[in-house]
Each structure stands twice: as structure tokens, then as C-alpha cells.
Scaffold this active site. Sequence first.
Site, PDB file in Angstrom:
ATOM      1  N   LYS A  58      14.479  25.451   9.377  1.00 59.48           N
ATOM      2  CA  LYS A  58      13.450  26.582   8.864  1.00 59.48           C
ATOM      3  C   LYS A  58      13.041  27.293  10.010  1.00 59.48           C
ATOM      4  CE  LYS A  58       8.363  26.138   7.895  1.00 59.48           C
ATOM      5  NZ  LYS A  58       7.325  25.121   7.840  1.00 59.48           N
TER       6      LYS A  58
ATOM      7  N   GLU B 180       6.896  17.354   4.648  1.00 59.01           N
ATOM      8  CA  GLU B 180       8.455  17.669   4.771  1.00 59.01           C
ATOM      9  C   GLU B 180       8.633  18.764   5.555  1.00 59.01           C
ATOM     10  OE1 GLU B 180       9.862  17.172   0.604  1.00 59.01           O
ATOM     11  OE2 GLU B 180      10.178  15.333   1.376  1.00 59.01           O
ATOM     12  N   ALA B 181       7.580  19.783   5.724  1.00 58.19           N
ATOM     13  CA  ALA B 181       7.934  20.925   6.491  1.00 58.19           C
ATOM     14  C   ALA B 181       7.050  20.894   7.796  1.00 58.19           C
ATOM     15  CB  ALA B 181       7.353  22.128   5.761  1.00 58.19           C
TER      16      ALA B 181
ATOM     17  N   ILE C 185       0.842  -1.330  -0.068  1.00 55.28           N
ATOM     18  CA  ILE C 185       0.203  -0.101  -0.047  1.00 55.28           C
ATOM     19  C   ILE C 185       0.960   1.245   0.131  1.00 55.28           C
ATOM     20  CG2 ILE C 185      -1.773   1.487   1.194  1.00 55.28           C
ATOM     21  CD1 ILE C 185      -3.034  -1.424   2.275  1.00 55.28           C
TER      22      ILE C 185
HETATM   23  P1  FAD Z   1       0.101   7.339   5.285  1.00 56.43           P
HETATM   24  O1  FAD Z   1       1.475   7.882   5.200  1.00 56.43           O
HETATM   25  O2  FAD Z   1      -0.706   7.308   4.340  1.00 56.43           O
HETATM   26  O3  FAD Z   1       0.489   5.778   6.077  1.00 56.43           O
HETATM   27  C1  FAD Z   1      -0.576   4.881   6.086  1.00 56.43           C
HETATM   28  C2  FAD Z   1      -0.035   3.475   6.433  1.00 56.43           C
HETATM   29  O4  FAD Z   1      -1.192   2.595   6.531  1.00 56.43           O
HETATM   30  C3  FAD Z   1       0.948   3.034   5.561  1.00 56.43           C
HETATM   31  O5  FAD Z   1       1.983   2.348   6.069  1.00 56.43           O
HETATM   32  C4  FAD Z   1       0.119   2.012   4.744  1.00 56.43           C
HETATM   33  O6  FAD Z   1       0.765   0.795   4.328  1.00 56.43           O
HETATM   34  C5  FAD Z   1      -0.830   1.537   6.055  1.00 56.43           C
HETATM   35  N1  FAD Z   1      -1.917   0.794   5.353  1.00 56.43           N
HETATM   36  C6  FAD Z   1      -3.103   1.304   4.996  1.00 56.43           C
HETATM   37  N2  FAD Z   1      -4.164   0.446   4.763  1.00 56.43           N
HETATM   38  C7  FAD Z   1      -3.652  -0.742   5.091  1.00 56.43           C
HETATM   39  C8  FAD Z   1      -4.019  -1.848   5.180  1.00 56.43           C
HETATM   40  N3  FAD Z   1      -5.137  -2.300   4.878  1.00 56.43           N
HETATM   41  N4  FAD Z   1      -3.306  -2.924   5.667  1.00 56.43           N
HETATM   42  C9  FAD Z   1      -2.043  -2.883   6.089  1.00 56.43           C
HETATM   43  N5  FAD Z   1      -1.677  -1.245   5.995  1.00 56.43           N
HETATM   44  C10 FAD Z   1      -2.278  -0.720   5.622  1.00 56.43           C
HETATM   45  N6  FAD Z   1       2.557  17.345   6.982  1.00 56.43           N
HETATM   46  C11 FAD Z   1       3.453  18.097   7.377  1.00 56.43           C
HETATM   47  O7  FAD Z   1       3.538  18.052   8.417  1.00 56.43           O
HETATM   48  N7  FAD Z   1       4.104  19.113   6.778  1.00 56.43           N
HETATM   49  C12 FAD Z   1       4.270  18.933   5.382  1.00 56.43           C
HETATM   50  O8  FAD Z   1       4.475  19.953   4.820  1.00 56.43           O
HETATM   51  C13 FAD Z   1       3.083  18.188   4.729  1.00 56.43           C
HETATM   52  N8  FAD Z   1       2.803  18.178   3.335  1.00 56.43           N
HETATM   53  C14 FAD Z   1       1.712  17.474   2.757  1.00 56.43           C
HETATM   54  C15 FAD Z   1       1.321  17.621   1.437  1.00 56.43           C
HETATM   55  C16 FAD Z   1       0.460  17.059   1.061  1.00 56.43           C
HETATM   56  C17 FAD Z   1       0.057  16.987  -0.420  1.00 56.43           C
HETATM   57  C18 FAD Z   1      -0.167  15.889   1.769  1.00 56.43           C
HETATM   58  C19 FAD Z   1      -1.314  14.976   1.056  1.00 56.43           C
HETATM   59  C20 FAD Z   1      -0.032  15.661   2.928  1.00 56.43           C
HETATM   60  C21 FAD Z   1       1.112  16.452   3.817  1.00 56.43           C
HETATM   61  N9  FAD Z   1       1.487  16.654   5.154  1.00 56.43           N
HETATM   62  C22 FAD Z   1       2.196  17.308   5.452  1.00 56.43           C
HETATM   63  C23 FAD Z   1       0.908  15.322   5.735  1.00 56.43           C
HETATM   64  C24 FAD Z   1       1.728  14.270   5.910  1.00 56.43           C
HETATM   65  O9  FAD Z   1       1.952  13.739   4.867  1.00 56.43           O
HETATM   66  C25 FAD Z   1       1.004  13.125   6.905  1.00 56.43           C
HETATM   67  O10 FAD Z   1       0.282  13.939   7.958  1.00 56.43           O
HETATM   68  C26 FAD Z   1       1.915  12.290   7.299  1.00 56.43           C
HETATM   69  O11 FAD Z   1       2.523  11.507   6.229  1.00 56.43           O
HETATM   70  C27 FAD Z   1       1.075  11.027   8.305  1.00 56.43           C
HETATM   71  O12 FAD Z   1       0.508  10.274   7.141  1.00 56.43           O
HETATM   72  P2  FAD Z   1       0.017   8.824   7.889  1.00 56.43           P
HETATM   73  O13 FAD Z   1       1.073   8.186   8.388  1.00 56.43           O
HETATM   74  O14 FAD Z   1      -1.120   9.296   8.635  1.00 56.43           O
HETATM   75  O15 FAD Z   1      -0.734   8.130   6.768  1.00 56.43           O
END
Ligand code: FAD
Length: 512
Positions: free
Chosen positions: A78, A49-50, A42
Site C-alpha cells: 500500500k 486490513e489496511a 466470542i
Molecule cells: P477483537 O478483535 O474484538 O478481539 C477481542 C478478543 O477478546 C477475542 O479474541 C475474544 O475472544 C476475546 N474476548 C472478549 N471477551 C472475552 C471473554 N469474556 N472471555 C474470553 N475472551 C474474550 N484497523 C486497522 O488498522 N485498519 C483497518 O483497515 C481497520 N478497519 C476496521 C474496520 C472496522 C469496521 C472496524 C470495526 C475496525 C477496523 N480496524 C482496522 C480495527 C481493527 O479491527 C482492530 O483494531 C483490531 O482488530 C484489534 O481488535 P482487538 O484485538 O482489540 O479486538
Amino acid sequence: MNPGKTRVVIAGGGTAGWLTAFSLAKRLGTQLDITLVESDLIGTVGVGEATIPTMKSFHSLMEIDEREFMVATQATFKLGIWFDDWGGIGDKYIHSFGVIGQGSWMAEFHEYWLELQAQGLGGNLEDYCLEWKAAQQGKFATQVGKMNLNYAYHLNATAYAQFLRGKSEALGARRVEGKIAKVNLSAQGGNAGNIESLDLESGVNVPGEVFIDCTGFRALLIGEVLGVGYEDWGHWLAADSAWAVQTESTQAPPPFTRAMAQPIGWQWRIPLQHRTGNGIVYSSRFCSDDEARAQLLGNLAGPTITEPRQLKFRTGRRQQPWHRNCIALGLAAGFLEPLESTSIHLITTALVRLMRLFPFGGECEQQAERFNTESRFEWEEARDFIILHYKLTRRDDTAFWNFYREMEVPRNVTHRIEIFRKNGYVWPDKVNLFRVDSWLQVLMGQGVFPERHHRATRIPGTAGLEETLGQMRAKVAANLAQLPDHQAFIDRYCPIPRTPVPVAIAAHGSSR
Ligand code: FAD
């Protein structure tokens, strides 16, 4: 399973999942048995990144060594965000992380400065803030004399998750690879409706008492299975899409993020030590994906090193991020566009809250209620601060900007704009994330200048005020003169290993 320990299952291994595994293992590890399930098939979002200065405080709570972290994530420093073309085309301003001057209990510093401004004195507002001046001049140090600078980081998000994974596993957290196929709910007793285990496609069953949903936008546990709703804020923050691409660095990294307003959205530029992260945030209501991609690719400072990647999102928040024995963190808990880099911050504050309210006793209704109330304040205030940037635009060149200029905004935002415009009054938000100086820099940066300010500022008299403020300016100037260039500081403090010279070239070079 370790007897007596509470079993915590973290679903998802992006930034949220590994930050959770690491923090719980580090601070509550002797009381918890931690398993993280993630699927390589997935993948993660990987574009956060910021950051903002609270990350530094969180790292210090977790005893993360700053240099080790910076080298592992190719990070830079930053001091704020540089905004281009937001108020109107051609406008520029910085939202710096520093403290501006020093006010009194009755009037904020900027009101004293306004009193002098009215008489043609007092210099510029940035002359009272070291971080602001340093950002403008590309300078940086973590401290100067006895003064610590307020700063955050730009980091490689994928490397950060790997860095945290290494630390979590070293502290005993277990990683299970596999796709979650089914979430099993308890059918019996007082726990009926709680999550009791996850079934993976491989056939493995992962049981637990507390489940943390870090599955990203999919929100597999809290949304899909427990059915907790999502509060959509798209009527205020219309962006629902982004393209991201990495480029080669073409200059020394500046100590700030760039947020450049474009006709169809806004573009970020985030400098790391070895490359630059870029992206455009836009709304599918106002432009096509192809148009946005072309806009991004036409406005890059260096050659691309990755293919542009598209991301789709829905701005808003989970109505109850903690429901039953499941707590959603990261994108599963909600999304705010990265204009003020708040996402990782919201993960870390939720983690601190979770650790303080941790449901060791099994029962968790009361803790959940408190957790959800605090989350709501925090998310709404971060949302309002972002809305402020859009609402204050004077741009009328495209449908995108017309929408924002004319939209109805939450009362908190209109109240802040009106009271500042008439009286110069600013207050911090309830959770003290965006302080007076943050609101002030955006308000003034986007062209709102108060009609009046507090008359207490007349009491010291012009000469007294000019003397006090002159001393403040002199102190900032003296500190600024001692700061090295940002790149020079990185080279000394946390350089990443240089790419090794290929063997054939080295042999040729030594044969002279
Ligand atoms: P994800 O990175 O999506 O991780 C989800 C995890 O769940 C993965 O490991 C995947 O394998 C797992 N998973 C999902 N479904 C299943 C399943 N069925 N079975 C097993 N595993 C599963 N934040 C900042 O602080 N600064 C920024 O500059 C910034 N820029 C961003 C720009 C954009 C365009 C976006 C969209 C986001 C940005 N963010 C930023 C937010 C930041 O990317 C997220 O808050 C951070 O990456 C956390 O993501 P997450 O871990 O919640 O989700």
C-alpha cells in the site's frame, strides 16, 4: 510459573492480543511468563486490513520477515489512500506515504512549488513524489536504486492473528481457551483494587501481576471491572456502524486503499492477493442499517464471497488506558474509524510504549501516568487528522455531509485550515505520525489552496528555482520508469501458493 518472572495475563486473542503476546515474548520473553486467554465462542472483529508505514518499522523491531508475513497474510503493498468524492462529487486525490520534494528549514517544499505555480511553472505536486506517482500508475517495488519506498500493507486480519499466534507460542507464550467469567480484585495491602486473577467458565483460575485488556469493544477488565470511563467523540465523528463484505478480485490489486465517499458515509476497498475487502462506514443518525447495506452491495467491483457482516462501534478513547495493573490495548483502548487505517498502528505504538515503561517492580503509578499522557497526544492527533477530511467537504447533497460541513471542530483543526488557507503554512503533529505532507495532501486534495506563501521562496529567483525543482522532477520520473507493476512485483517477491489443480482435471489433461 517460572520463578523470578513477572506473570503477564493477556485477556483476548484478536489482533491486539496476539500482537501483544508476540512482542512481549520476542523482546522481554526471558523476563516474563505470558498467558493469553481467549474464547473461540466470542470471536474477533477481524476486519483490520489496511495499515500505515509504521507497521513496517514495527515488524523490523520485532524481526518479522517481510516475505514470510506477506505470504501468511495474503498481503499486498500500500502506497497510500485514494479518496473519491470527498471534497465534492467528482473530486479525486491521493494521500500517499511518500515525501514530496525537498524544502528548506524556513519554508516547506510545497511553498517553493507554489512560488513557481504562481508563474505557471513547476508541474504538478505529485511530480515530486515517487510513491504518489507509483500509486497512480499501479507500480511498486520496495526500493529503487538506493532509495527505499515508504509503504504499508493490506493484509488478511484473521490470518495475521494466526501468524502471530504461531510465533508467540513458539516463543513460549501459553494460550488458554475459555470464556472469562469473573475478574478477581485484590482486597489487601498496597495492591488492593488491583486485578489478581481471572476465573474462566471452565473453572480454571489464571493469576498474574500485569493484565493486558485486549477484549475488544467490551473492555471487560479496564471498563466493566475497573470502571475506567470512555471519552466519546461521536459529536465530531458521527459514524457508529459499518457493514463489511469480501468479494472476488476482478483485477490486479492496486497499491492503494480506496476510500469512496457515498451519500450516507464512505466505503473502503482493500485489495489482497486472493480477494478484496469492502465495507461501508455510516452513522445510524442519518440512515438505516438496511439502506447502508444496500448502498454497499450496490457498489462492489466483484461477486461477494461472504455474507455482509455488521459492526457497531463508539468512536472515542479510554480515559486512562493504563489503570492500576491493567493496560488496555486495541479496541478496549478506543476506536477511530478506519479512514486513515490507524488502529493497528495505535496498538503497535502503545506496545512500544508499554515495553519501555514495563512495570517490573510492581509499582506502576508513575509509568501509567506517562503512558496515558503519551496515548492522549497520539489519539487526539489521529482523531483531528480524520476530522479534517470530513470538515473540508463542500458536499451538500445529504444530511450526513451537511452535518460534517457545518460542525464545530477542535481548535487544532480550524487553526490548521485557516493558517494554510491564508499563508500556506503546515506543521507535523506532535507525535510525528502525520507529517507535513500528509496534512498538505488532504488540505489541497479537498480544495484548499493558499492565498499566500513564504517570500523566502523568491530568494533563489525563478530560474534557479525552476532548475532545482526540475532536477527533483527528473529524479522522480527516472525512478518511476524503473518500477514494475505492483502485481509483477508481488509475483516475484511474495506470491501466495496457487490453488492446487483438482486431481481429476489434471488426470484428464495428461491423457491426451
Ligand atoms: P477483537 O478483535 O474484538 O478481539 C477481542 C478478543 O477478546 C477475542 O479474541 C475474544 O475472544 C476475546 N474476548 C472478549 N471477551 C472475552 C471473554 N469474556 N472471555 C474470553 N475472551 C474474550 N484497523 C486497522 O488498522 N485498519 C483497518 O483497515 C481497520 N478497519 C476496521 C474496520 C472496522 C469496521 C472496524 C470495526 C475496525 C477496523 N480496524 C482496522 C480495527 C481493527 O479491527 C482492530 O483494531 C483490531 O482488530 C484489534 O481488535 P482487538 O484485538 O482489540 O479486538
